[in-house]
Design a protein around this motif. Structure first.
Motif, PDB file in Angstrom:
ATOM      1  N   UNK A 145       0.866  -1.241   0.059  1.00 58.36           N
ATOM      2  CA  UNK A 145       0.037  -0.018   0.163  1.00 58.36           C
ATOM      3  C   UNK A 145       0.819   1.261  -0.014  1.00 58.36           C
ATOM      4  N   UNK A 146       1.590   1.382  -0.912  1.00 59.20           N
ATOM      5  CA  UNK A 146       2.391   2.422  -1.053  1.00 59.20           C
ATOM      6  C   UNK A 146       1.439   4.089  -1.013  1.00 59.20           C
ATOM      7  N   UNK A 147       2.246   4.972  -0.442  1.00 57.22           N
ATOM      8  CA  UNK A 147       1.764   6.352  -0.302  1.00 57.22           C
ATOM      9  C   UNK A 147       1.044   6.950  -1.498  1.00 57.22           C
ATOM     10  N   UNK A 148       1.798   6.843  -2.706  1.00 58.57           N
ATOM     11  CA  UNK A 148       1.310   7.412  -3.920  1.00 58.57           C
ATOM     12  C   UNK A 148       0.401   6.493  -4.734  1.00 58.57           C
TER      13      UNK A 148
END
Length: 84
Positions: A41-44
């Motif tokens: 779940x990457x921030x971007x």
């Protein structure tokens, strides 16, 4: 909450994980959770609801427009296709 078991982790990787956890003032288990969360779940990441909301604002879509579309659509059940 789900549980995960990691088998065949090398001693070097396990040691490095413990060092990294200590650097972040976390347990090895908490560090593994943080690593997995960041990986999947990457921030971007694209958030669909946010993207759709931004698109509708850009084109000037209003709630009244959405209501008009909802009133105009056919709500009857679709007829199944026939292959005769």
């Amino acid at each position: 909450m789900a549980a995960v078991t990691i088998r065949n982790l090398s001693e070097e990787a396990h040691r490095a994980l413990k060092v990294r956890a200590a650097q972040h003032n976390r347990s090895a288990e908490a560090e593994m959770r943080a690593i997995l969360e960041a990986a999947v779940r990457p921030e971007g990441r694209l958030q669909l609801g946010t993207a759709l909301s931004e698109m509708s604002r850009k084109i000037g879509l209003t709630n009244a427009d959405v209501e008009a579309l909802e009133h105009g659509r056919d709500v009857r059940a679709a007829e199944p296709m026939r292959f005769e």
